[in-house]
Design a protein around this motif. Structure first.
Motif, PDB file in Angstrom:
ATOM      1  N   GLN A 232       0.826  -1.204   0.000  1.00 53.54           N
ATOM      2  CA  GLN A 232       0.000   0.000   0.000  1.00 53.54           C
ATOM      3  C   GLN A 232       0.864   1.260   0.000  1.00 53.54           C
ATOM      4  OE1 GLN A 232      -3.503  -0.057   2.623  1.00 53.54           O
ATOM      5  NE2 GLN A 232      -2.950   2.008   3.269  1.00 53.54           N
ATOM      6  N   LEU A 233       0.513   2.209  -0.845  1.00 58.26           N
ATOM      7  CA  LEU A 233       1.179   3.501  -0.897  1.00 58.26           C
ATOM      8  C   LEU A 233       0.153   4.606  -0.658  1.00 58.26           C
ATOM      9  CD1 LEU A 233       3.450   3.109  -4.082  1.00 58.26           C
ATOM     10  CD2 LEU A 233       4.078   2.686  -1.694  1.00 58.26           C
ATOM     11  N   THR A 234       0.577   5.665  -0.006  1.00 61.82           N
ATOM     12  CA  THR A 234      -0.301   6.805   0.244  1.00 61.82           C
ATOM     13  C   THR A 234       0.456   8.102  -0.025  1.00 61.82           C
ATOM     14  OG1 THR A 234       0.325   6.867   2.581  1.00 61.82           O
ATOM     15  CG2 THR A 234      -1.627   5.569   2.005  1.00 61.82           C
ATOM     16  N   GLY A 235      -0.282   9.192  -0.032  1.00 63.69           N
ATOM     17  CA  GLY A 235       0.335  10.502  -0.133  1.00 63.69           C
ATOM     18  C   GLY A 235       1.195  10.679  -1.369  1.00 63.69           C
ATOM     19  N   SER A 236       2.390  11.261  -1.170  1.00 62.97           N
ATOM     20  CA  SER A 236       3.265  11.580  -2.297  1.00 62.97           C
ATOM     21  C   SER A 236       3.740  10.334  -3.029  1.00 62.97           C
ATOM     22  CB  SER A 236       4.470  12.385  -1.811  1.00 62.97           C
ATOM     23  OG  SER A 236       5.244  11.640  -0.887  1.00 62.97           O
ATOM     24  N   ARG A 237       3.900   9.218  -2.318  1.00 57.71           N
ATOM     25  CA  ARG A 237       4.349   7.980  -2.968  1.00 57.71           C
ATOM     26  C   ARG A 237       3.280   7.439  -3.913  1.00 57.71           C
ATOM     27  NH1 ARG A 237       9.033   6.637  -3.952  1.00 57.71           N
ATOM     28  NH2 ARG A 237       8.826   4.404  -3.506  1.00 57.71           N
ATOM     29  N   LEU A 238       2.023   7.560  -3.525  1.00 58.52           N
ATOM     30  CA  LEU A 238       0.945   7.122  -4.409  1.00 58.52           C
ATOM     31  C   LEU A 238       0.878   8.025  -5.636  1.00 58.52           C
ATOM     32  CD1 LEU A 238      -1.502   5.387  -5.086  1.00 58.52           C
ATOM     33  CD2 LEU A 238      -2.889   6.881  -3.628  1.00 58.52           C
ATOM     34  N   ARG A 239       0.999   9.315  -5.430  1.00 58.19           N
ATOM     35  CA  ARG A 239       0.997  10.235  -6.575  1.00 58.19           C
ATOM     36  C   ARG A 239       2.156   9.932  -7.522  1.00 58.19           C
ATOM     37  NH1 ARG A 239      -0.645  13.791  -2.452  1.00 58.19           N
ATOM     38  NH2 ARG A 239       1.493  14.494  -2.062  1.00 58.19           N
ATOM     39  N   ASP A 240       3.319   9.664  -6.954  1.00 60.16           N
ATOM     40  CA  ASP A 240       4.478   9.332  -7.795  1.00 60.16           C
ATOM     41  C   ASP A 240       4.229   8.071  -8.620  1.00 60.16           C
ATOM     42  OD1 ASP A 240       5.942  11.503  -6.980  1.00 60.16           O
ATOM     43  OD2 ASP A 240       7.110  10.411  -5.467  1.00 60.16           O
ATOM     44  N   ALA A 241       3.549   7.097  -8.024  1.00 62.69           N
ATOM     45  CA  ALA A 241       3.246   5.858  -8.754  1.00 62.69           C
ATOM     46  C   ALA A 241       2.334   6.141  -9.939  1.00 62.69           C
ATOM     47  CB  ALA A 241       2.617   4.832  -7.819  1.00 62.69           C
ATOM     48  N   TYR A 242       1.274   6.923  -9.715  1.00 66.50           N
ATOM     49  CA  TYR A 242       0.378   7.286 -10.818  1.00 66.50           C
ATOM     50  C   TYR A 242       1.143   8.025 -11.918  1.00 66.50           C
ATOM     51  CZ  TYR A 242      -4.031   6.281  -8.289  1.00 66.50           C
ATOM     52  OH  TYR A 242      -5.088   5.687  -7.644  1.00 66.50           O
ATOM     53  N   THR A 256     -18.641  -0.357  -9.206  1.00 69.67           N
ATOM     54  CA  THR A 256     -19.707   0.533  -9.633  1.00 69.67           C
ATOM     55  C   THR A 256     -19.172   1.847 -10.183  1.00 69.67           C
ATOM     56  OG1 THR A 256     -19.897   1.424  -7.387  1.00 69.67           O
ATOM     57  CG2 THR A 256     -21.346  -0.417  -7.977  1.00 69.67           C
ATOM     58  N   PHE A 257     -17.943   2.204  -9.823  1.00 64.86           N
ATOM     59  CA  PHE A 257     -17.367   3.449 -10.329  1.00 64.86           C
ATOM     60  C   PHE A 257     -15.877   3.261 -10.622  1.00 64.86           C
ATOM     61  CE2 PHE A 257     -15.704   7.738 -10.338  1.00 64.86           C
ATOM     62  CZ  PHE A 257     -16.686   8.443 -11.009  1.00 64.86           C
ATOM     63  N   GLY A 258     -15.038   3.377  -9.617  1.00 66.48           N
ATOM     64  CA  GLY A 258     -13.601   3.258  -9.801  1.00 66.48           C
ATOM     65  C   GLY A 258     -12.902   4.594  -9.626  1.00 66.48           C
ATOM     66  N   ASN A 259     -12.891   5.116  -8.383  1.00 63.61           N
ATOM     67  CA  ASN A 259     -12.257   6.409  -8.100  1.00 63.61           C
ATOM     68  C   ASN A 259     -10.802   6.453  -8.550  1.00 63.61           C
ATOM     69  OD1 ASN A 259     -14.584   5.985  -6.339  1.00 63.61           O
ATOM     70  ND2 ASN A 259     -14.019   7.906  -5.365  1.00 63.61           N
ATOM     71  N   VAL A 260     -10.121   5.292  -8.495  1.00 68.70           N
ATOM     72  CA  VAL A 260      -8.699   5.265  -8.860  1.00 68.70           C
ATOM     73  C   VAL A 260      -8.487   5.659 -10.315  1.00 68.70           C
ATOM     74  CG1 VAL A 260      -7.932   3.653  -7.072  1.00 68.70           C
ATOM     75  CG2 VAL A 260      -8.926   2.762  -9.204  1.00 68.70           C
ATOM     76  N   MET A 261      -9.467   5.440 -11.165  1.00 73.63           N
ATOM     77  CA  MET A 261      -9.327   5.866 -12.560  1.00 73.63           C
ATOM     78  C   MET A 261      -9.230   7.384 -12.645  1.00 73.63           C
ATOM     79  SD  MET A 261     -11.744   3.290 -14.814  1.00 73.63           S
ATOM     80  CE  MET A 261     -13.235   3.459 -13.804  1.00 73.63           C
ATOM     81  N   LEU A 262     -10.029   8.076 -11.844  1.00 74.65           N
ATOM     82  CA  LEU A 262      -9.968   9.541 -11.831  1.00 74.65           C
ATOM     83  C   LEU A 262      -8.615  10.020 -11.318  1.00 74.65           C
ATOM     84  CD1 LEU A 262     -13.471  10.574 -10.410  1.00 74.65           C
ATOM     85  CD2 LEU A 262     -12.792  10.167 -12.777  1.00 74.65           C
ATOM     86  N   GLU A 263      -8.114   9.375 -10.261  1.00 75.80           N
ATOM     87  CA  GLU A 263      -6.821   9.772  -9.705  1.00 75.80           C
ATOM     88  C   GLU A 263      -5.706   9.590 -10.725  1.00 75.80           C
ATOM     89  OE1 GLU A 263      -8.082   8.508  -5.114  1.00 75.80           O
ATOM     90  OE2 GLU A 263      -6.535   7.386  -6.200  1.00 75.80           O
ATOM     91  N   ALA A 264      -5.748   8.463 -11.455  1.00 76.22           N
ATOM     92  CA  ALA A 264      -4.724   8.211 -12.467  1.00 76.22           C
ATOM     93  C   ALA A 264      -4.784   9.262 -13.571  1.00 76.22           C
ATOM     94  CB  ALA A 264      -4.903   6.812 -13.051  1.00 76.22           C
ATOM     95  N   MET A 265      -5.979   9.527 -14.087  1.00 77.58           N
ATOM     96  CA  MET A 265      -6.104  10.508 -15.168  1.00 77.58           C
ATOM     97  C   MET A 265      -5.707  11.897 -14.702  1.00 77.58           C
ATOM     98  SD  MET A 265      -9.477   9.342 -17.334  1.00 77.58           S
ATOM     99  CE  MET A 265     -10.608   9.477 -15.936  1.00 77.58           C
ATOM    100  N   ALA A 266      -6.014  12.246 -13.457  1.00 78.98           N
ATOM    101  CA  ALA A 266      -5.631  13.556 -12.927  1.00 78.98           C
ATOM    102  C   ALA A 266      -4.123  13.708 -12.877  1.00 78.98           C
ATOM    103  CB  ALA A 266      -6.228  13.754 -11.534  1.00 78.98           C
ATOM    104  N   CYS A 267      -3.407  12.588 -12.799  1.00 81.17           N
ATOM    105  CA  CYS A 267      -1.941  12.605 -12.835  1.00 81.17           C
ATOM    106  C   CYS A 267      -1.411  12.464 -14.258  1.00 81.17           C
ATOM    107  CB  CYS A 267      -1.384  11.483 -11.954  1.00 81.17           C
ATOM    108  SG  CYS A 267      -1.663  11.743 -10.184  1.00 81.17           S
ATOM    109  N   GLY A 268      -2.328  12.456 -15.237  1.00 82.27           N
ATOM    110  CA  GLY A 268      -1.933  12.401 -16.641  1.00 82.27           C
ATOM    111  C   GLY A 268      -1.769  11.009 -17.201  1.00 82.27           C
ATOM    112  N   THR A 269      -2.231   9.989 -16.476  1.00 81.70           N
ATOM    113  CA  THR A 269      -2.043   8.610 -16.927  1.00 81.70           C
ATOM    114  C   THR A 269      -3.332   8.050 -17.519  1.00 81.70           C
ATOM    115  OG1 THR A 269      -0.386   8.275 -15.204  1.00 81.70           O
ATOM    116  CG2 THR A 269      -1.312   6.307 -16.223  1.00 81.70           C
ATOM    117  N   PRO A 270      -3.336   7.668 -18.793  1.00 79.68           N
ATOM    118  CA  PRO A 270      -4.545   7.114 -19.403  1.00 79.68           C
ATOM    119  C   PRO A 270      -4.882   5.737 -18.830  1.00 79.68           C
ATOM    120  CG  PRO A 270      -2.695   6.963 -20.908  1.00 79.68           C
ATOM    121  CD  PRO A 270      -2.218   7.760 -19.735  1.00 79.68           C
ATOM    122  N   VAL A 271      -6.152   5.357 -18.972  1.00 79.89           N
ATOM    123  CA  VAL A 271      -6.685   4.143 -18.364  1.00 79.89           C
ATOM    124  C   VAL A 271      -6.974   3.097 -19.429  1.00 79.89           C
ATOM    125  CG1 VAL A 271      -8.620   3.178 -17.032  1.00 79.89           C
ATOM    126  CG2 VAL A 271      -7.695   5.450 -16.461  1.00 79.89           C
TER     127      VAL A 271
END
Length: 341
Positions: A232-242, A256-271
């Protein structure tokens, strides 16, 4: 000041979309002058969930629930989950004639059926009964709304999700530099319902990276020794991973949704994902990612999407819009005397 009580079986130390959604909603509403309080498993005894001991199931006390409601005197009550705590709160509200709303976050029948021989129709029967007493049941996407309508749920309304663009944003690739590319990333719970095996067994060049923990982690690490498991990664380490990934792979067929997809795209990473409930609503026909029944094809298509396009799609989801939807369907408690009865 408007007082809102949110009741949820899911809370810290759990790390999942339900907890993050309720927290972000509360922060947004607090900025609008709401007094938001959470009734969670924290004041109760808990037991480990069978087959998933990392999740603790509360043993709620009706007295504690009643005292919390009486002491806080909320204008609105939202029961966010269908577990023991949510059920107890629902029972008290129905008994006292207190109006409330609910939300549908998880395809619990499918998750349960993946672990135990419980017919899906039984589980949906319970959920339909649970939500039937609410003035509105808030669901995250149009696909979920249509799915539940086909199963005869009533009083459904949309409550979408958002992403905190101040927390998740593009940046330099600070991780995975020594690993062969492209870097294919999964972030989330490592459990059977997430269908991670489909991602790990997929034939594709590059390095597969799994961020997260859960009951399937040890078995998957043994079966797929070439995959990088970070825990598990949180904070800046999670952002760095994305930010450091070339594609974010979302293999779930039941979210039903997938919040992590939004986080990835917000960091510029396509899904890259399957064309199913959740990804269809989040990605759809946009350039935020690619959907295909062959996950490897989806990955290859996503590699051709620019990071600026993924970022652009993430900006379509804000917590302000989600909060507007939520507040618009809240039920007002008019008969306060019945709370203390």
């Amino acid at each position: 000041m408007t007082r809102l009580l949110i009741v949820s079986d899911a809370w810290h130390p759990q790390v999942n979309g339900v907890v993050r959604s309720l927290e972000n909603l509360g922060k947004t509403l607090a900025g609008r002058g709401f007094d938001v309080r959470y009734l969670t498993p924290e004041p109760f005894w808990t037991l480990p969930l069978p087959t998933y001991p990392d999740i603790r199931v509360p043993l709620p006390s009706m007295r504690v629930i009643q005292d919390t409601i009486v002491g806080f005197a909320p204008d609105h009550i939202h029961v966010a989950t269908e577990g023991p705590l949510g059920l107890a709160a629902r029972t008290l509200c129905v008994t006292r004639g207190i109006a409330f709303t609910t939300s549908y976050h998880t395809r619990f029948p499918e998750y349960l059926a993946a672990r135990l021989p419980v017919p899906i129709t039984w589980s949906y029967g319970y959920l339909r009964w649970f939500h039937s007493a609410a003035s509105a049941t808030l669901v995250p996407t149009p696909s979920v709304l249509k799915h539940l309508r086909r199963r005869f749920f009533r009083h459904l309304a949309l409550w979408s999700r958002g992403v905190d663009l101040s927390a998740f944003s593009p940046g330099p690739k600070a991780m995975f530099a020594g690993l062969p590319g492209p870097h294919l990333l999964y972030v989330g719970r490592v459990s059977i319902e997430k269908n991670i095996e489909a991602f790990l067994s997929m034939r594709h060049r590059g390095t597969k990276i799994v961020v997260g923990d859960g009951p399937e982690r040890s078995a998957l690490m043994h079966r797929f020794p070439n995959v990088v498991f970070t825990g598990q990664l949180t904070g800046s380490r999670l952002r760095d991973a994305y930010r450091s990934a070339d594609v974010f792979v979302f293999p779930s067929r039941t979210d039903t949704f997938g919040n992590v997809m939004l986080e990835a795209m917000a960091c510029g990473t396509p899904v890259a994902a399957y064309p199913v409930m959740g990804p269809i609503d989040v990605i759809g026909g946009t350039r935020g990612g690619a959907l295909h029944e062959d996950l490897a094809v989806a990955v290859e298509l996503a590699l051709g999407i620019s990071r600026s396009e993924a970022l652009k799609r993430s900006k379509d989801f804000t917590w302000d819009v989600a909060a507007d939807q939520f507040v618009g369907r809240l039920a007002h408690i008019k008969r306060r005397a019945e709370i203390a009865a």
